[in-house]
Design a protein around this motif. Structure first.
Motif, PDB file in Angstrom:
ATOM      1  N   THR A  63       0.840  -1.201   0.000  1.00 24.62           N
ATOM      2  CA  THR A  63       0.000   0.000   0.000  1.00 24.62           C
ATOM      3  C   THR A  63       0.873   1.248   0.000  1.00 24.62           C
ATOM      4  OG1 THR A  63      -0.094  -0.107   2.407  1.00 24.62           O
ATOM      5  CG2 THR A  63      -1.916  -1.127   1.216  1.00 24.62           C
ATOM      6  N   PRO A  64       1.200   1.764  -1.189  1.00 24.50           N
ATOM      7  CA  PRO A  64       2.077   2.938  -1.235  1.00 24.50           C
ATOM      8  C   PRO A  64       1.416   4.194  -0.658  1.00 24.50           C
ATOM      9  CG  PRO A  64       1.223   2.454  -3.418  1.00 24.50           C
ATOM     10  CD  PRO A  64       0.765   1.346  -2.511  1.00 24.50           C
ATOM     11  N   LEU A  65       2.252   5.086  -0.172  1.00 26.76           N
ATOM     12  CA  LEU A  65       1.808   6.371   0.349  1.00 26.76           C
ATOM     13  C   LEU A  65       1.305   7.226  -0.813  1.00 26.76           C
ATOM     14  CD1 LEU A  65       1.777   7.825   3.068  1.00 26.76           C
ATOM     15  CD2 LEU A  65       4.087   8.640   2.588  1.00 26.76           C
ATOM     16  N   SER A  66       0.140   7.874  -0.641  1.00 20.64           N
ATOM     17  CA  SER A  66      -0.408   8.734  -1.696  1.00 20.64           C
ATOM     18  C   SER A  66       0.221  10.116  -1.667  1.00 20.64           C
ATOM     19  CB  SER A  66      -1.925   8.896  -1.529  1.00 20.64           C
ATOM     20  OG  SER A  66      -2.562   7.652  -1.422  1.00 20.64           O
ATOM     21  N   ALA A  67       0.284  10.715  -0.484  1.00 21.73           N
ATOM     22  CA  ALA A  67       0.811  12.073  -0.350  1.00 21.73           C
ATOM     23  C   ALA A  67       1.092  12.385   1.116  1.00 21.73           C
ATOM     24  CB  ALA A  67      -0.186  13.091  -0.910  1.00 21.73           C
ATOM     25  N   VAL A  68       1.883  13.440   1.303  1.00 22.82           N
ATOM     26  CA  VAL A  68       2.185  13.954   2.633  1.00 22.82           C
ATOM     27  C   VAL A  68       1.706  15.397   2.673  1.00 22.82           C
ATOM     28  CG1 VAL A  68       3.996  14.507   4.297  1.00 22.82           C
ATOM     29  CG2 VAL A  68       4.206  12.459   2.854  1.00 22.82           C
ATOM     30  N   VAL A  69       0.697  15.667   3.484  1.00 24.23           N
ATOM     31  CA  VAL A  69       0.162  17.017   3.629  1.00 24.23           C
ATOM     32  C   VAL A  69       0.941  17.706   4.741  1.00 24.23           C
ATOM     33  CG1 VAL A  69      -1.873  18.381   4.211  1.00 24.23           C
ATOM     34  CG2 VAL A  69      -2.129  16.272   2.871  1.00 24.23           C
ATOM     35  N   ALA A  70       1.591  18.818   4.385  1.00 24.82           N
ATOM     36  CA  ALA A  70       2.369  19.578   5.375  1.00 24.82           C
ATOM     37  C   ALA A  70       1.685  20.908   5.622  1.00 24.82           C
ATOM     38  CB  ALA A  70       3.789  19.798   4.862  1.00 24.82           C
ATOM     39  N   LEU A  71       1.173  21.080   6.832  1.00 27.03           N
ATOM     40  CA  LEU A  71       0.557  22.350   7.226  1.00 27.03           C
ATOM     41  C   LEU A  71       1.632  23.199   7.892  1.00 27.03           C
ATOM     42  CD1 LEU A  71      -2.762  21.041   8.793  1.00 27.03           C
ATOM     43  CD2 LEU A  71      -2.473  22.113   6.567  1.00 27.03           C
ATOM     44  N   ASP A  72       1.582  24.489   7.625  1.00 26.92           N
ATOM     45  CA  ASP A  72       2.589  25.367   8.199  1.00 26.92           C
ATOM     46  C   ASP A  72       1.955  26.650   8.707  1.00 26.92           C
ATOM     47  OD1 ASP A  72       5.137  26.002   8.985  1.00 26.92           O
ATOM     48  OD2 ASP A  72       5.682  26.934   7.084  1.00 26.92           O
ATOM     49  N   ALA A  73       2.607  27.265   9.681  1.00 28.75           N
ATOM     50  CA  ALA A  73       2.173  28.553  10.232  1.00 28.75           C
ATOM     51  C   ALA A  73       3.366  29.176  10.934  1.00 28.75           C
ATOM     52  CB  ALA A  73       1.025  28.359  11.223  1.00 28.75           C
ATOM     53  N   ASP A  74       3.351  30.494  11.060  1.00 24.94           N
ATOM     54  CA  ASP A  74       4.427  31.188  11.771  1.00 24.94           C
ATOM     55  C   ASP A  74       4.432  30.765  13.232  1.00 24.94           C
ATOM     56  OD1 ASP A  74       5.332  32.605   9.579  1.00 24.94           O
ATOM     57  OD2 ASP A  74       4.040  34.342   9.990  1.00 24.94           O
ATOM     58  N   ARG A  75       5.614  30.723  13.803  1.00 17.13           N
ATOM     59  CA  ARG A  75       5.795  30.321  15.197  1.00 17.13           C
ATOM     60  C   ARG A  75       4.936  31.161  16.149  1.00 17.13           C
ATOM     61  NH1 ARG A  75      10.062  27.362  17.763  1.00 17.13           N
ATOM     62  NH2 ARG A  75      10.164  27.835  19.972  1.00 17.13           N
ATOM     63  N   ASP A  76       4.858  32.470  15.921  1.00 14.22           N
ATOM     64  CA  ASP A  76       4.058  33.336  16.803  1.00 14.22           C
ATOM     65  C   ASP A  76       2.588  32.927  16.799  1.00 14.22           C
ATOM     66  OD1 ASP A  76       6.401  34.679  17.186  1.00 14.22           O
ATOM     67  OD2 ASP A  76       5.859  36.427  15.986  1.00 14.22           O
ATOM     68  N   VAL A  77       2.084  32.594  15.612  1.00 15.15           N
ATOM     69  CA  VAL A  77       0.685  32.158  15.470  1.00 15.15           C
ATOM     70  C   VAL A  77       0.480  30.854  16.246  1.00 15.15           C
ATOM     71  CG1 VAL A  77      -1.061  31.332  13.822  1.00 15.15           C
ATOM     72  CG2 VAL A  77       0.381  33.293  13.229  1.00 15.15           C
ATOM     73  N   LEU A  78       1.428  29.931  16.101  1.00 20.68           N
ATOM     74  CA  LEU A  78       1.328  28.640  16.793  1.00 20.68           C
ATOM     75  C   LEU A  78       1.369  28.812  18.303  1.00 20.68           C
ATOM     76  CD1 LEU A  78       3.733  26.594  14.503  1.00 20.68           C
ATOM     77  CD2 LEU A  78       1.234  26.478  14.524  1.00 20.68           C
ATOM     78  N   MET A  79       2.271  29.657  18.776  1.00 22.85           N
ATOM     79  CA  MET A  79       2.372  29.912  20.222  1.00 22.85           C
ATOM     80  C   MET A  79       1.047  30.453  20.751  1.00 22.85           C
ATOM     81  SD  MET A  79       5.467  29.150  21.448  1.00 22.85           S
ATOM     82  CE  MET A  79       5.581  30.092  22.962  1.00 22.85           C
ATOM     83  N   GLU A  80       0.454  31.380  20.030  1.00 24.13           N
ATOM     84  CA  GLU A  80      -0.815  31.995  20.448  1.00 24.13           C
ATOM     85  C   GLU A  80      -1.949  30.955  20.447  1.00 24.13           C
ATOM     86  OE1 GLU A  80      -2.804  34.699  22.305  1.00 24.13           O
ATOM     87  OE2 GLU A  80      -0.699  34.985  21.767  1.00 24.13           O
ATOM     88  N   ARG A  81      -2.028  30.162  19.381  1.00 18.17           N
ATOM     89  CA  ARG A  81      -3.068  29.125  19.288  1.00 18.17           C
ATOM     90  C   ARG A  81      -2.968  28.140  20.445  1.00 18.17           C
ATOM     91  NH1 ARG A  81      -3.305  26.742  13.136  1.00 18.17           N
ATOM     92  NH2 ARG A  81      -4.265  28.546  12.133  1.00 18.17           N
ATOM     93  N   MET A  82      -1.755  27.696  20.729  1.00 12.96           N
ATOM     94  CA  MET A  82      -1.578  26.687  21.774  1.00 12.96           C
ATOM     95  C   MET A  82      -1.819  27.272  23.155  1.00 12.96           C
ATOM     96  SD  MET A  82       1.428  24.496  19.945  1.00 12.96           S
ATOM     97  CE  MET A  82       1.845  23.528  21.353  1.00 12.96           C
ATOM     98  N   LYS A  83      -1.500  28.536  23.329  1.00 17.13           N
ATOM     99  CA  LYS A  83      -1.791  29.204  24.600  1.00 17.13           C
ATOM    100  C   LYS A  83      -3.308  29.242  24.818  1.00 17.13           C
ATOM    101  CE  LYS A  83      -1.295  33.692  26.016  1.00 17.13           C
ATOM    102  NZ  LYS A  83      -0.730  35.000  25.828  1.00 17.13           N
ATOM    103  N   LYS A  84      -4.052  29.592  23.756  1.00 21.34           N
ATOM    104  CA  LYS A  84      -5.524  29.618  23.842  1.00 21.34           C
ATOM    105  C   LYS A  84      -6.075  28.232  24.104  1.00 21.34           C
ATOM    106  CE  LYS A  84      -6.650  33.668  21.092  1.00 21.34           C
ATOM    107  NZ  LYS A  84      -6.775  34.117  19.723  1.00 21.34           N
ATOM    108  N   ARG A  85      -5.532  27.232  23.390  1.00 17.11           N
ATOM    109  CA  ARG A  85      -6.000  25.853  23.574  1.00 17.11           C
ATOM    110  C   ARG A  85      -5.771  25.407  25.011  1.00 17.11           C
ATOM    111  NH1 ARG A  85      -3.317  21.077  20.134  1.00 17.11           N
ATOM    112  NH2 ARG A  85      -1.791  21.106  21.810  1.00 17.11           N
ATOM    113  N   ALA A  86      -4.628  25.764  25.578  1.00 14.97           N
ATOM    114  CA  ALA A  86      -4.313  25.403  26.969  1.00 14.97           C
ATOM    115  C   ALA A  86      -5.327  26.017  27.931  1.00 14.97           C
ATOM    116  CB  ALA A  86      -2.901  25.850  27.323  1.00 14.97           C
TER     117      ALA A  86
END
Length: 191
Positions: free
Chosen positions: A107-130
Motif C-alpha cells: 500500500t504505497p503512500l499517496s501524499a504527505v500534507v504539510a501544514l505550516d504557520a508562523d511560530r508566533d501564530v502557533l504559540m498563540e493558538r496553543m496558549k488559547k487551547r491550553a
C-alpha cells in the motif's frame, strides 16, 4: 482511489482538525498515534502492556514498539481502503520503518500534507487551547520546546517526502474550511 496520507506540521497548526475533515471527505479513518497508544493502553493489549512499562518509568516508548503499534493499526480492516496518519513518522528511522510497512502491505503512500504557520501564530493558538482545555502542561516554555523539537527532528523529514514528489504544502492559517478545500484540491490534482 484509496488515499494513504500523512498529515504533518508543528503542534497547534491544526493537523487533528484537518485530519478529521479529510477523514470525512474521503471516508477513511484519521489515525493519530496518540489515539493508537491510548486504545492499546486502555484495552490492555500486549503492545499496550509493553508501552505501559516504559510510560510507568517516565521513558519515551522506543521507536521499535511505536512502529509495531502503527503497523498493527494500519493492518486493521477499516484502514484497507486508505487512512490519514497524524503524529507519525517523527524521525528518519520511523520514515524507514513506515516505508517497510507499506511495502509489506503493498500500500504505497499517496501524499504527505504539510501544514505550516508562523511560530508566533502557533504559540498563540496553543496558549488559547491550553486555557480552553485547562492543560497545565501547555506552558509557553513547554510549547516553545515542543516547537523546537519539531523543527529539529520532524521538519527535516518533509525534504525526504518532497524529494519523492509526495509533499503537498498548505498554509495552516485561515478559515478551517478554506484550508480543507485547499488540501483536497491539491490532492485531487495529483490524481
Amino acid at each position: 482511489m484509496a488515499q494513504r496520507l500523512l498529515i504533518m506540521g508543528p503542534q497547534g497548526v491544526g493537523k487533528g482538525t484537518q485530519a478529521a475533515l479529510l477523514s470525512k471527505h474521503y471516508g477513511i479513518p484519521a489515525i493519530s498515534t496518540g489515539d493508537i497508544f491510548r486504545y492499546n493502553l486502555k484495552n490492555g493489549t500486549e503492545l499496550g502492556r509493553q508501552a505501559q512499562a516504559y510510560i510507568d518509568k517516565g521513558e519515551l516508548v522506543p521507536d521499535e514498539l511505536t512502529n509495531r503499534i502503527v503497523e498493527d493499526r494500519l493492518g486493521m480492516d477499516d484502514a484497507k481502503d486508505g487512512w490519514i496518519l497524524d503524529g507519525y513518522p517523527r524521525s528518519a528511522s520511523q520514515v524507514e520503518a513506515l516505508d517497510s510497512m507499506l511495502d509489506e502491505l503493498g500500500t504505497p503512500l499517496s501524499a504527505v500534507v504539510a501544514l505550516d504557520a508562523d511560530r508566533d501564530v502557533l504559540m498563540e493558538r496553543m496558549k488559547k487551547r491550553a486555557e480552553i482545555e485547562g492543560r497545565a502542561d501547555d506552558t509557553p516554555e513547554v510549547i516553545a520546546k515542543r516547537l523546537d523539537v519539531y523543527s529539529k527532528e520532524t521538519e527535516p523529514l518533509l525534504a525526504t517526502y518532497e524529494g519523492r514528489g509526495l509533499l503537498v504544502k498548505v498554509d495552516g492559517v485561515g478559515d478551517i474550511d478554506a484550508i480543507s478545500k485547499a488540501i483536497v484540491s491539491n490532492l485531487d490534482r495529483r490524481g
